[in-house]
Design an enzyme around this catalytic site. Structure first.
Site, PDB file in Angstrom:
ATOM      1  N   LYS A 139       0.862  -1.186   0.000  1.00 54.83           N
ATOM      2  CA  LYS A 139       0.000   0.000   0.000  1.00 54.83           C
ATOM      3  C   LYS A 139       0.890   1.224   0.000  1.00 54.83           C
ATOM      4  O   LYS A 139       2.024   1.192   0.493  1.00 54.83           O
ATOM      5  CB  LYS A 139      -0.891   0.016   1.245  1.00 54.83           C
ATOM      6  CG  LYS A 139      -2.181   0.789   1.063  1.00 54.83           C
ATOM      7  CD  LYS A 139      -3.141   0.017   0.191  1.00 54.83           C
ATOM      8  CE  LYS A 139      -4.462   0.714   0.024  1.00 54.83           C
ATOM      9  NZ  LYS A 139      -5.414  -0.174  -0.668  1.00 54.83           N
ATOM     10  N   GLY A 187     -21.229   5.908   1.747  1.00 58.79           N
ATOM     11  CA  GLY A 187     -20.309   6.247   0.672  1.00 58.79           C
ATOM     12  C   GLY A 187     -21.047   6.331  -0.651  1.00 58.79           C
ATOM     13  O   GLY A 187     -22.072   5.658  -0.846  1.00 58.79           O
ATOM     14  N   GLY A 193     -18.884   6.867  -3.580  1.00 58.05           N
ATOM     15  CA  GLY A 193     -17.765   6.908  -4.511  1.00 58.05           C
ATOM     16  C   GLY A 193     -17.885   5.756  -5.489  1.00 58.05           C
ATOM     17  O   GLY A 193     -18.958   5.161  -5.657  1.00 58.05           O
TER      18      GLY A 193
END
Lengths: 428, 555
Positions: free
Chosen positions: A107, A219, A221
């Site tokens: 990450k 959310g 998105g």
């Protein structure tokens, strides 16, 4: 949406420790897997549009690459910390393992807020990140991808910088590229669709018809939007969505009991998933406080925004009608909340299983890029469904057989696979 | 197994009905020699089609005048609903035998609404080692079959019925092809259709005796109206009326269809026959698949010898099964027919495929339809047939009833008729047909040789859609085209279901066509080989289905 005390890496380690004990892992393996193999922290100086030079903090963590090259997104977020990145890298390891793709976990991130940056400034951050990491990433050792507030354009800038440094074409270096520039068809939809593929299988196992269910989603998105789209196409009804309001620096929950209208909401949504609350009211939506998404009387909760959203302090607000929680986001549920969910018998599809569609499709993209041969969308999504379904069934069968909580079952499968790879390589 | 919601479509529902019948009659059909079942299949129900059309915004192009190839291309570029892709992947990953992707529309196969042969069926060889390629071929085939609903042929067909194409939806059956692989060919030993009721009964046969049509290889031969072997289950040993062995050699099946299992296929997802090849009998002989179905012409003696034990040209007459009754074949046909008739409580039509194994016969059900039987009583006396007001008459008419609303006649000009131009004639007729269908004007069609012949030298090779507006069809022999007439066998189901009358006229017979009268009528349109005339008053057309007598009177 996030408490200051919360440390995602500690949470990730706590989850791992529980499984390590269950699996009776030896100490060396335990130590190896509860920490990242490698971490990079660096500064990215950028000359801003006004002539000043601003220095941004950048990260890359490679948690474990015993099963293959590290894979994981790069986030642009003002509250990014190394601990967040560590946790997410670890979750990536488990995520790749649970869907059984030959990749490890990584990450990355940059502490910045793209809302306040011009495109040129964002490009410079992307190129700066790659300049710092160029020797330690690549198609054979670490393959980044877009994540929170990064997109295909950011990936293409990064690829361009990487190829300029190495003097050759390496489309397999990064995934999430635009379609036509080495990106895979279906990548945009993959995470959200994957969430719903696992939900579909869970409902089958629970004997619930998807047409008889309602959902509340946190959310709006990319993940949430495609999850809502597919869930609705399959006959389900979403009655509320919560989204972040950049102007008010808080989130709101938009509710319509007869079912939200995706295309209507999309028309009043900005590119970061923020819904215009005034226009929403005009369209007949109730605008509630952001955290009220969790209290809705629905069958399914889909947290698809950020980590640490279902906590000890709000888990009991979950309605009695809720039968399934599908974690579209990474780490939305704390271990304390997990206990309550388990006790209440709510069926939980853990994050690194539910949202593994993104990395699975990223893997497909990597394969296509390395071959320089690109598949049709039908083929990508068909393979994605098979991978996700088979991953869900493996976890579900184990959970049923050993009477394990779904998250624990998923961890057991992932950790055993990674631990075995480390052992097979002779690392431990 | 099925995917999606909505209708299963006519064909899949028929197969569902067969499943029930097989279950209920397990004991009756149980035999160590015979295995009867429905080949494994998956149905994509009509909601998948709806989603495919809506999500890809395909209705505009579908209902437009775009060419078939444009429609196919648009459909191929569209995406199948994501909900089914995983299941199709799983299916294709585990199956490696050829698959038939067949339409099962909601109007198809409904009583009086035959869509046989209108929509596409696409076979995929499914032989590629890579599951990715097999998957790709499968979804291309599905999209192709969906697209076929909007081909010109289909649109013309809809124009000739009371249905609206906007109301049509399509389910799809993905089914394992019955058969076996021989070298690069995969095909069943026999494809067939058995019907309870024979509209074309002649000689000692009665309509109620039913009829069986058999062909070597894939059923495309039968669907396309190719040459097949027909017999009545009541008289299995009665040979078809061939003049002599040479005649039989020439006019029995010489070609057959198989799935092409070669890895080298010309890529063309826009073609229905992409994975099919038409083979010669010598291929089947090489494969050893003629043993139970062929006879051999003994050149020395000029006789036909049952079986393939001797050298010589093969004749597909199914004599080992029908004359020697191998596998108790005719009993099998009769039993299957009886069980299905009893269950449906009406006459039925069954499509099937058969494969022979060492000591066993496999019978795979492909389709079951209910049949409609004419009930109107029509009397025609001898005087009517010879009256001066008769345009034509015949004693080999098919169908039943009276028609008195036809003023338009489309005929192939007999003078200068050229056998080499039959393909061109088919196109000329199609143009006139399209116009008449658009204006909803019924007409009488007169031509030479076999209508719908797959061999252009034996007749005019039209598809049903090209003549779909004709309410009465006449086929005549000519001096230059003196072949055995088809008696409508190519369009059997379409004709009977639409109640189309069929006349068969021999130019040397006792009833003649009054050409001179036709020549004097008002010409509406004239092409190189075809004339469309409109009469001042309607023709009077009568057919007695029981006696097979028909007459067309000028006034």
């Amino acid at each position: 949406m996030k408490s200051k005390e919360f440390n995602p890496f500690e949470m990730a380690q706590a989850q791992f420790d529980k499984v390590a004990t269950f699996l009776n892992l030896d100490d060396a393996t335990r130590q190896l897997l509860r920490n990242p193999l490698r971490e990079y922290q660096f500064s990215i100086p950028v000359r801003m549009d006004d002539g000043r030079v601003q220095v941004f903090r950048g990260f890359r963590v490679q948690h474990n690459d015993a099963r293959g090259p590290s894979k994981g997104g790069i986030r642009f977020h003002p509250q990014e910390t190394i601990d967040t990145v560590r946790a997410l890298a670890m979750w990536m390891t488990w995520k790749c393992a649970v869907v059984n793709i030959p990749l490890g976990g990584g990450k990355g991130g940059v502490v910045c807020d793209p809302h306040n940056l011009s495109m040129r400034e964002q490009e410079q951050i992307c190129r700066g990140w790659v300049r710092q990491m160029a020797k330690n990433v690549g198609p054979l050792n670490d393959v980044p991808a877009p994540d929170v507030m990064t997109n295909a354009q950011h990936m293409l800038w990064m690829l361009d910088e990487y190829e300029a440094i190495h003097g050759a074409k390496y489309p397999g270096f990064i995934t999430g590229k635009p379609v036509g520039m080495g990106g895979s068809l279906g990548r945009t939809e993959a995470t959200g669709y994957g969430v719903i593929f696992t939900l579909r299988e869970a409902l089958k196992e629970l004997g619930i018809r998807i047409e008889d269910t309602t959902a509340s989603v946190q959310g709006f998105g990319n993940v949430a939007q495609y999850a809502i789209q597919l869930y609705t196409q399959m006959g389900g009804k979403v009655i509320s969505v919560a989204s972040w309001d950049q102007d008010d620096q808080t989130s709101y929950c938009f509710r319509k009991k007869e079912g939200i209208n995706m295309s209507q909401l999309l028309a009043i949504t900005n590119k970061f998933g923020g819904i215009d609350k005034n226009k929403a009211k005009e369209l007949g939506y109730e605008v509630l406080k952001g955290d009220e998404w969790i209290e809705q009387d629905v069958t399914i909760l889909i947290p698809a925004a950020l980590e640490n959203q279902i906590r000890e302090d709000n888990v009991n607000k979950i309605s009695k009608s809720v039968k399934v929680i599908v974690e579209g986001a990474n780490g939305p549920t704390t271990p304390e909340a997990d206990k309550v969910i388990e006790e209440r018998g709510i069926f939980l599809i853990p994050d690194f299983l539910a949202n593994a569609g993104g990395v699975t499709c990223s893997y497909f993209e990597q394969v296509q890029s390395n071959m320089n041969y690109y598949w049709e969308k039908d083929e990508v999504l068909g393979k994605l469904d098979v991978k996700m379904t088979s991953a869900f069934l493996s976890v579900y069968e184990l959970a049923k057989k050993q009477k394990l909580y779904m998250r624990d079952a998923a961890y057991v499968i992932s950790v055993s696979r990674v631990a075995q790879a480390c052992k097979d390589r002779g690392w431990v | 197994m099925w995917l999606g919601d909505g209708s299963f479509g006519g064909k899949a529902s028929g197969l569902g009905f067969i499943k029930k019948i097989l279950h209920e009659n397990e004991m009756l059909i149980k035999s160590p020699q015979v295995q009867i079942s429905i080949p494994k299949m998956v149905v994509l129900r009509s909601s998948i089609f709806d989603n495919f059309m809506q999500r890809n915004n395909l209705y505009d192009i579908a209902f437009s005048d775009a060419s078939d190839i444009n429609i196919i291309n648009s459909f191929q570029q569209a995406e199948l609903p994501v909900e089914i892709l995983g299941d199709l992947w799983s299916l294709i990953s585990s199956v490696t035998i050829p698959l038939a992707v067949r339409s099962s529309s909601i109007l198809e196969d409904a009583l009086y609404e035959p869509f046989a042969g209108v929509y596409a069926t696409k076979m995929v060889s499914n032989v590629q080692p890579s599951a990715e390629v097999r998957f790709q071929k499968l979804i291309e085939a599905i999209k192709f079959v969906y697209a076929s609903l909007y081909f010109h042929e289909s649109k013309d067909y809809f124009n000739s019925t009371k249905n609206k194409i906007e109301e049509e939806k399509m389910a799809i059956i993905i089914q394992e092809v019955v058969g076996e692989k021989y070298n690069k060919r995969f095909y069943p030993n026999i494809s067939g259709v058995v019907k309870s009721y024979n509209y074309y009964a002649f000689g000692k046969l009665k309509p109620e005796d039913g009829i069986v049509n058999l062909a070597l290889g894939l059923g495309k031969t039968i669907v396309d109206g190719g040459i097949v072997w027909s017999y009545s289950p009541a008289h299995p040993k009665s040979a078809m009326p061939f003049a002599n062995p040479e005649d039989m050699l020439k006019n029995t099946q010489l070609k057959f269809w198989s799935v092409n299992m070669s890895p080298f296929i010309n890529y063309d997802p826009t073609k229905e026959t992409e994975f099919l090849i038409e083979c010669d009998l010598k291929d089947a002989d090489y494969d050893g698949t003629l043993n139970h179905i062929a006879s051999t012409y003994d050149v020395n003696s000029g006789r036909i010898v049952i079986g393939t034990s001797t050298e010589g040209p093969r004749i597909i007459n199914f004599a080992p099964l029908l004359t020697f009754n191998e596998y108790n074949f005719n009993e099998l046909m009769k039993t299957v027919l009886k069980i299905c008739e009893d269950a449906a409580d009406c006459p039925v039509e069954i499509e099937f495929a058969i494969n022979f194994y060492k000591d066993k016969i496999y019978f795979g059900f492909l389709q079951l339809r209910e049949m409609s039987i004419p009930t109107e009583v029509v009397e025609i006396d001898e005087k009517e047939l010879n009256d001066e007001n008769v345009l034509l008459a015949c004693d080999k008419a098919l169908g039943n009833g009276v028609v008195d609303d036809i003023k338009d006649v489309v005929y192939v000009v007999p003078k200068n008729f050229d056998k080499s131009k039959t393909k061109q004639i088919a196109i000329e007729i199609e143009q006139i047909n399209r116009e008449l269908v658009r204006e909803k004007i019924p007409y009488l069609l007169i031509g030479f040789g076999r209508w719908g012949s797959s061999d252009p030298w034996l007749g005019i090779p039209v598809q049903w859609a090209q003549i779909s507006g004709a309410k009465v069809i006449v086929e005549s022999t000519l001096f230059e085209m003196n072949v055995d007439l088809s008696q409508g066998s190519h369009f059997f189901h379409n004709m009977t279901s639409f109640n189309v009358k069929y006349f068969s006229v021999n130019f040397e017979g006792k009833y003649k066509i009054d050409w001179e009268w036709l020549y004097r009528q008002n010409v509406v349109q004239k092409t190189e080989n075809v004339v469309h005339v409109r009469l001042n008053q309607s023709l009077k057309i009568k057919v007695d289905g029981r006696k097979g007598i028909g007459v067309i009177k000028k006034w």
